[in-house]
Design a protein around this motif. Structure first.
Motif, PDB file in Angstrom:
ATOM      1  N   ASP A 199      67.119  34.421  44.198  1.00  0.00           N
ATOM      2  CA  ASP A 199      68.518  34.840  44.049  1.00  0.00           C
ATOM      3  C   ASP A 199      68.675  36.341  43.810  1.00  0.00           C
ATOM      4  O   ASP A 199      69.782  36.820  43.590  1.00  0.00           O
ATOM      5  N   ASN A 200      67.558  37.080  43.838  1.00  0.00           N
ATOM      6  CA  ASN A 200      67.562  38.526  43.605  1.00  0.00           C
ATOM      7  C   ASN A 200      68.063  38.878  42.209  1.00  0.00           C
ATOM      8  O   ASN A 200      68.499  40.000  41.966  1.00  0.00           O
ATOM      9  N   ALA A 201      67.995  37.924  41.286  1.00  0.00           N
ATOM     10  CA  ALA A 201      68.423  38.154  39.910  1.00  0.00           C
ATOM     11  C   ALA A 201      67.337  37.737  38.928  1.00  0.00           C
ATOM     12  O   ALA A 201      66.961  38.496  38.033  1.00  0.00           O
ATOM     13  N   THR A 202      66.831  36.527  39.091  1.00  0.00           N
ATOM     14  CA  THR A 202      65.747  36.022  38.240  1.00  0.00           C
ATOM     15  C   THR A 202      64.437  36.165  38.994  1.00  0.00           C
ATOM     16  O   THR A 202      64.244  35.558  40.053  1.00  0.00           O
ATOM     17  N   TRP A 203      63.525  36.968  38.429  1.00  0.00           N
ATOM     18  CA  TRP A 203      62.259  37.267  39.097  1.00  0.00           C
ATOM     19  C   TRP A 203      61.100  36.633  38.341  1.00  0.00           C
ATOM     20  O   TRP A 203      61.105  36.548  37.115  1.00  0.00           O
ATOM     21  N   SER A 204      60.098  36.214  39.083  1.00  0.00           N
ATOM     22  CA  SER A 204      58.896  35.632  38.495  1.00  0.00           C
ATOM     23  C   SER A 204      57.670  36.424  38.933  1.00  0.00           C
ATOM     24  O   SER A 204      57.406  36.583  40.126  1.00  0.00           O
ATOM     25  N   SER A 205      56.922  36.924  37.949  1.00  0.00           N
ATOM     26  CA  SER A 205      55.650  37.593  38.235  1.00  0.00           C
ATOM     27  C   SER A 205      54.618  36.513  38.560  1.00  0.00           C
ATOM     28  O   SER A 205      54.411  35.580  37.773  1.00  0.00           O
ATOM     29  N   GLU A 206      53.949  36.632  39.717  1.00  0.00           N
ATOM     30  CA  GLU A 206      53.075  35.562  40.180  1.00  0.00           C
ATOM     31  C   GLU A 206      51.600  35.944  40.257  1.00  0.00           C
ATOM     32  O   GLU A 206      50.736  35.121  39.966  1.00  0.00           O
ATOM     33  N   VAL A 207      51.290  37.171  40.672  1.00  0.00           N
ATOM     34  CA  VAL A 207      49.889  37.622  40.762  1.00  0.00           C
ATOM     35  C   VAL A 207      49.813  39.077  40.326  1.00  0.00           C
ATOM     36  O   VAL A 207      50.679  39.879  40.694  1.00  0.00           O
ATOM     37  N   THR A 208      48.791  39.421  39.535  1.00  0.00           N
ATOM     38  CA  THR A 208      48.548  40.824  39.184  1.00  0.00           C
ATOM     39  C   THR A 208      47.074  41.161  39.400  1.00  0.00           C
ATOM     40  O   THR A 208      46.197  40.306  39.237  1.00  0.00           O
ATOM     41  N   VAL A 209      46.825  42.418  39.764  1.00  0.00           N
ATOM     42  CA  VAL A 209      45.468  42.962  39.848  1.00  0.00           C
ATOM     43  C   VAL A 209      45.450  44.250  39.037  1.00  0.00           C
ATOM     44  O   VAL A 209      46.292  45.131  39.258  1.00  0.00           O
ATOM     45  N   SER A 210      44.518  44.368  38.104  1.00  0.00           N
ATOM     46  CA  SER A 210      44.412  45.549  37.250  1.00  0.00           C
ATOM     47  C   SER A 210      43.078  46.240  37.469  1.00  0.00           C
ATOM     48  O   SER A 210      42.092  45.627  37.898  1.00  0.00           O
ATOM     49  N   GLY A 211      43.052  47.535  37.151  1.00  0.00           N
ATOM     50  CA  GLY A 211      41.821  48.292  37.232  1.00  0.00           C
ATOM     51  C   GLY A 211      40.948  48.079  36.005  1.00  0.00           C
ATOM     52  O   GLY A 211      41.226  47.251  35.144  1.00  0.00           O
ATOM     53  N   ASN A 212      39.901  48.893  35.915  1.00  0.00           N
ATOM     54  CA  ASN A 212      38.971  48.784  34.788  1.00  0.00           C
ATOM     55  C   ASN A 212      38.080  50.020  34.767  1.00  0.00           C
ATOM     56  O   ASN A 212      37.248  50.213  35.650  1.00  0.00           O
ATOM     57  N   SER A 213      38.286  50.884  33.780  1.00  0.00           N
ATOM     58  CA  SER A 213      37.392  52.035  33.561  1.00  0.00           C
ATOM     59  C   SER A 213      37.129  52.836  34.830  1.00  0.00           C
ATOM     60  O   SER A 213      35.989  53.000  35.259  1.00  0.00           O
ATOM     61  N   ASN A 214      38.229  53.284  35.460  1.00  0.00           N
ATOM     62  CA  ASN A 214      38.145  54.114  36.667  1.00  0.00           C
ATOM     63  C   ASN A 214      37.524  53.369  37.853  1.00  0.00           C
ATOM     64  O   ASN A 214      36.696  53.911  38.591  1.00  0.00           O
ATOM     65  N   ALA A 215      37.948  52.132  38.039  1.00  0.00           N
ATOM     66  CA  ALA A 215      37.469  51.345  39.178  1.00  0.00           C
ATOM     67  C   ALA A 215      38.109  51.817  40.469  1.00  0.00           C
ATOM     68  O   ALA A 215      39.284  52.177  40.506  1.00  0.00           O
ATOM     69  N   LYS A 216      37.328  51.816  41.515  1.00  0.00           N
ATOM     70  CA  LYS A 216      37.834  52.200  42.834  1.00  0.00           C
ATOM     71  C   LYS A 216      37.091  51.398  43.891  1.00  0.00           C
ATOM     72  O   LYS A 216      35.918  51.070  43.732  1.00  0.00           O
ATOM     73  N   TRP A 217      37.819  51.069  44.966  1.00  0.00           N
ATOM     74  CA  TRP A 217      37.204  50.286  46.034  1.00  0.00           C
ATOM     75  C   TRP A 217      37.997  50.470  47.315  1.00  0.00           C
ATOM     76  O   TRP A 217      39.150  50.871  47.297  1.00  0.00           O
TER      77      TRP A 217
END
Length: 291
Positions: A199-217
């Motif tokens: 509905d563009n009003a109620t949002w649900s966070s479904e997946v997250t990806v976080s870094g770790n100590s200057n991670a790069k790939w």
């Protein structure tokens, strides 16, 4: 007489704490017991209230209405829905397939994007091309361009897509983390997040990806950050396993979200956050698949 009969039935229900329709022996475990066979010898079914989207919006639901049921009939959408008070949203229990043709929507961030295009607005990032510094790898997964965010909290919002009539709805994109120096990269507070709304009003966070100590790939990693849509605003969270330059099964180069809802208006956002001019999240090859 009909009014009197109904009143007698209602009063007897109050006295027994149970109501039986087409039965004189309602289950002791039920508040309302319906039998299919009526007095005329014909069978019937249970019909919940039928509403369209506009009518559903007029239902004055509150937290006390958790579990309320309706049948949504709007356009080609035919869904039994239940009200989830914790997210103030109507959730599909079952949607009838309409035989809609399979289709994929794309956003590849090319000068001439692939079609049908999953268009987007917002975001403070920009297209990326060429080769990154750390790791030394293309800043796109296919074609010649990706989309990068550096030192920003940026959310891109894809235009709503009508997913009505589709039973298998999946979303995916490629992900990489680049740095401007060997000592930089994504840290724990740096995050990529997928959010969904109907509905563009109620949002649900479904997946997250976080870094770790200057991670790069690069985009060549084989790890997949996958989630299944549930609308509870509690994301399936992934964190890079360590710092430094990652590869293979340690690098989350693909993000997927399956089981998205069938809806006349499906909204998806990708949020990218980092806090250094030497940190860049890059995404590419965004696909919304409807089957």
């Amino acid at each position: 007489m009909k009014k009197i009969a109904f009143l007698l039935l209602f009063c007897s229900g109050l006295l027994s704490a149970q109501v039986g329709i087409n039965t004189t022996t309602p289950s002791n475990a039920s508040v309302l017991h319906l039998e299919s066979l009526n007095n005329s010898g014909t069978h019937g079914g249970f019909m919940p209230p039928v509403v369209d989207l506009a009518e559903r919006a007029l239902i004055p639901v509150t937290a006390a209405d958790d579990g309320m049921m309706i049948f949504l009939s709007d356009g080609t959408t035919r869904c039994v829905q239940i009200y989830r008070a914790s997210t103030a949203a109507w959730v599909d229990m079952y949607c009838m397939p309409t035989g809609a043709a399979a289709i994929n929507y794309y956003q590849d961030f090319e000068t001439v994007p692939a079609t049908p295009t999953l268009t987007f607005t917002g975001g403070s990032g920009s297209t990326t091309s060429g080769t990154g510094l750390f790791p030394v790898a293309p800043m796109f997964s296919e074609g010649t361009q990706g989309y990068g965010v550096t030192n920003s909290n940026s959310t891109i919002s894809f235009d709503p897509i009508d997913t009505s009539g589709h039973t298998t709805i999946d979303f995916s994109f490629d992900l990489a983390s680049f740095a401007g120096t060997s000592g930089n990269g994504a840290d724990g507070a740096d995050i990529v997040e997928v959010l969904v709304s109907t509905d563009n009003a109620t949002w649900s966070s479904e997946v997250t990806v976080s870094g770790n100590s200057n991670a790069k790939w690069s985009f060549a990693g084989s790890a997949v950050a996958s989630g299944v849509y549930d609308g509870d605003n509690i994301a399936t969270a992934y964190t890079a396993p360590s710092g430094g330059t990652l590869s293979g099964p340690n690098a989350y180069s693909k993000v997927t979200l399956s089981g998205l809802p069938s809806s006349p208006t499906l909204y998806i956002q990708i949020r990218m956050f980092n806090n250094s001019t030497s940190e860049t999240w890059v995404i590419d090859n965004v696909i919304l698949s409807l089957n």
